[in-house]
Design a protein around this motif. Structure first.
Motif, PDB file in Angstrom:
ATOM      1  N   GLY A 121       0.806  -1.208   0.000  1.00 45.73           N
ATOM      2  CA  GLY A 121       0.000   0.000   0.000  1.00 45.73           C
ATOM      3  C   GLY A 121       0.840   1.260   0.000  1.00 45.73           C
TER       4      GLY A 121
ATOM      5  N   THR B 131       0.795   4.086  -2.861  1.00 44.37           N
ATOM      6  CA  THR B 131       0.463   5.467  -2.499  1.00 44.37           C
ATOM      7  C   THR B 131       1.482   6.443  -3.071  1.00 44.37           C
ATOM      8  OG1 THR B 131      -0.641   4.815  -0.456  1.00 44.37           O
ATOM      9  CG2 THR B 131       0.152   7.072  -0.576  1.00 44.37           C
TER      10      THR B 131
ATOM     11  N   GLU C  97      -2.764  -1.389  -5.802  1.00 39.29           N
ATOM     12  CA  GLU C  97      -2.317  -2.322  -4.769  1.00 39.29           C
ATOM     13  C   GLU C  97      -2.876  -3.700  -5.119  1.00 39.29           C
ATOM     14  OE1 GLU C  97      -2.806  -4.893  -1.504  1.00 39.29           O
ATOM     15  OE2 GLU C  97      -4.505  -3.753  -2.281  1.00 39.29           O
TER      16      GLU C  97
ATOM     17  N   GLU D  87      -6.499  -4.729  -4.159  1.00 40.08           N
ATOM     18  CA  GLU D  87      -7.387  -3.828  -4.887  1.00 40.08           C
ATOM     19  C   GLU D  87      -7.551  -4.283  -6.338  1.00 40.08           C
ATOM     20  OE1 GLU D  87      -7.458   0.943  -6.012  1.00 40.08           O
ATOM     21  OE2 GLU D  87      -5.546  -0.090  -5.715  1.00 40.08           O
TER      22      GLU D  87
ATOM     23  N   MET E  44      -2.259   2.364   3.151  1.00 39.59           N
ATOM     24  CA  MET E  44      -3.331   1.670   2.441  1.00 39.59           C
ATOM     25  C   MET E  44      -4.705   2.066   2.975  1.00 39.59           C
ATOM     26  SD  MET E  44      -3.369  -2.319   1.542  1.00 39.59           S
ATOM     27  CE  MET E  44      -4.821  -3.215   1.013  1.00 39.59           C
TER      28      MET E  44
ATOM     29  N   ASP F 174       1.091  -4.930   3.726  1.00 38.45           N
ATOM     30  CA  ASP F 174       2.236  -4.054   3.519  1.00 38.45           C
ATOM     31  C   ASP F 174       3.518  -4.691   4.040  1.00 38.45           C
ATOM     32  OD1 ASP F 174       3.424  -1.496   2.751  1.00 38.45           O
ATOM     33  OD2 ASP F 174       1.400  -0.731   3.038  1.00 38.45           O
TER      34      ASP F 174
END
Length: 240
Positions: free
Chosen positions: A81, A85, A114, A117, A144, A212
């Motif tokens: 994440g 980002t 991600e 996702e 995230m 993560d």
């Protein structure tokens, strides 16, 4: 079966150097979802450590290099994440002073995802339930959860794969990693990690899962008797 598209795995530094099994699991999951996955060998750091430390000019060469490497692909997927980002939220912001680079950064941001996702929303992949799936608790990473607003996606995949999800108290509480924060303020960082681990243990589940790698590395470093895994490796094992 997914449409035939060029999907690039942005593997991230921690996965590449510390936990390559996460990258391999991510590739296997994307293939099971019907995609052909490529791994650009020339990829390097996304620039986040420089950026978060305030050295934005030093981050620029890495940012521009990443854009050049990944822009030929139809989608870029990262098992992280925080790196997602950086590429999706911070690249366009960082390159605003240069219109051409800003436009390229926006185009890359629009197709960067991600892993969980991507599997849920783009691939619409639904794993089959495994009757031997464990009871798990899930840790939401800060980037995230707060920056990408991804909360349900990893949970829905774990539950679809047969896991029983038991929420810990405040699953979005920071694990203490925070990238450079854990290096600059290790005592405070480790205290935060200890509290997170106590809350996970209190759920009496088989393992804690996160999406993560930074959080995973931090918590594994202090965990005693608690199994902690990346969502990619858990899902890959359950769907073999």
């Amino acid at each position: 079966m997914a449409e035939s598209k060029r999907i690039a795995l942005m593997v991230t530094c921690i996965v590449d150097q510390v936990m390559p099994e996460v990258g391999m699991a991510a590739v296997r999951l994307l293939r099971r979802a019907g995609y052909t996955v490529e791994f650009p060998q020339e990829q390097t750091c996304c620039g986040q450590p420089f950026f978060n430390s305030g050295f934005r000019e030093r981050a620029l060469p890495l940012v521009k290099r990443a854009i050049e490497i990944f822009e030929p692909y139809d989608a870029v997927v990262a098992p992280s994440g925080s790196c997602t980002t950086m590429m999706r939220a911070e690249y366009p912001h960082l390159l605003e002073p240069w219109p051409d680079w800003h436009a390229r950064a926006q185009a890359l941001a629009a197709k960067t995802y991600e892993l969980s996702e991507f599997l849920v929303h783009q691939a619409q992949w639904q794993p089959q339930a495994n009757p031997h799936a464990p009871r798990v608790t899930y840790h939401d990473s800060c980037h995230m959860n707060r920056m990408l607003h991804l909360h349900d996606e990893p949970r829905s995949l774990l539950e679809a794969a047969g896991c029983t999800l038991v929420e810990m108290v405040d699953p979005g509480r920071c694990c203490g990693f925070g990238g450079i924060f854990s290096v600059r303020m290790p005592e405070l960082s480790n205290a935060m990690t200890g509290e997170k681990l106590r809350r996970a243990v209190a759920t009496e589940t088989d393992l804690m899962v996160t999406a993560d790698p930074g959080c995973l590395m931090q918590m594994r470093g202090l965990a005693e008797g608690l199994r902690i895994e990346h969502v990619a490796t858990v899902l890959e094992e359950l769907t073999r």
